[in-house]
Scaffold this motif. Sequence first.
Motif, short mmCIF file in Angstrom:
data_model
loop_
_atom_site.label_atom_id
_atom_site.label_comp_id
_atom_site.label_asym_id
_atom_site.label_seq_id
_atom_site.Cartn_x
_atom_site.Cartn_y
_atom_site.Cartn_z
N PHE A 2 0.81 -1.21 0.00
CA PHE A 2 0.00 0.00 0.00
C PHE A 2 0.85 1.27 0.00
O PHE A 2 0.61 2.19 -0.78
CB PHE A 2 -0.94 -0.01 1.22
CG PHE A 2 -1.78 1.23 1.34
CD1 PHE A 2 -2.90 1.39 0.55
CD2 PHE A 2 -1.45 2.22 2.23
CE1 PHE A 2 -3.68 2.54 0.65
CE2 PHE A 2 -2.22 3.36 2.35
CZ PHE A 2 -3.34 3.52 1.55
N THR A 3 1.84 1.32 0.87
CA THR A 3 2.67 2.52 1.00
C THR A 3 3.44 2.80 -0.29
O THR A 3 3.49 3.94 -0.75
CB THR A 3 3.66 2.37 2.19
OG1 THR A 3 2.90 2.11 3.37
CG2 THR A 3 4.49 3.62 2.39
N THR A 4 3.99 1.78 -0.90
CA THR A 4 4.72 1.93 -2.16
C THR A 4 3.80 2.38 -3.28
O THR A 4 4.13 3.28 -4.05
CB THR A 4 5.41 0.61 -2.53
OG1 THR A 4 6.29 0.21 -1.47
CG2 THR A 4 6.20 0.74 -3.83
N LEU A 45 3.98 5.90 -5.32
CA LEU A 45 4.13 5.88 -6.78
C LEU A 45 3.06 6.72 -7.45
O LEU A 45 3.35 7.55 -8.32
CB LEU A 45 4.08 4.45 -7.30
CG LEU A 45 4.20 4.29 -8.81
CD1 LEU A 45 5.55 4.78 -9.30
CD2 LEU A 45 3.98 2.83 -9.21
N LEU A 46 1.81 6.54 -7.04
CA LEU A 46 0.72 7.34 -7.61
C LEU A 46 0.92 8.82 -7.35
O LEU A 46 0.74 9.66 -8.25
CB LEU A 46 -0.63 6.88 -7.04
CG LEU A 46 -1.12 5.51 -7.50
CD1 LEU A 46 -2.33 5.08 -6.69
CD2 LEU A 46 -1.43 5.52 -8.98
N GLU A 47 1.31 9.17 -6.12
CA GLU A 47 1.54 10.57 -5.79
C GLU A 47 2.70 11.17 -6.57
O GLU A 47 2.68 12.35 -6.90
CB GLU A 47 1.72 10.72 -4.29
CG GLU A 47 0.41 10.52 -3.54
CD GLU A 47 0.53 10.55 -2.02
OE1 GLU A 47 1.66 10.51 -1.49
OE2 GLU A 47 -0.54 10.59 -1.38
N SER A 48 3.70 10.35 -6.94
CA SER A 48 4.82 10.86 -7.75
C SER A 48 4.38 11.25 -9.15
O SER A 48 5.04 12.04 -9.82
CB SER A 48 5.96 9.83 -7.81
OG SER A 48 5.64 8.77 -8.70
#
Length: 69
Positions: free
Chosen positions: A8-10, A14-17
């Motif tokens: 989840f954290t990764t 990734l989406l936020e990047s």
Amino acid sequence: MSGIQADFTTTKALLESFGISISGRSARTREEAVATAMEIGFPCIMKLLSPDVIHKTDAGVVILDIESA
């Protein structure tokens, strides 16, 4: 495609990047899930976080339109 998925954290990072924000959070207990839903607001969605279940909808572990605690 590999049968491995990111945690989840990764995935969130990734989406936020790429400029895609999500309001989702992980919870380990019912109490944490209720507190998070109260903070985010209703309706909300809940789904299982497990690397062992790739297709969550097919497994029936996604609940949509939760209206209350």
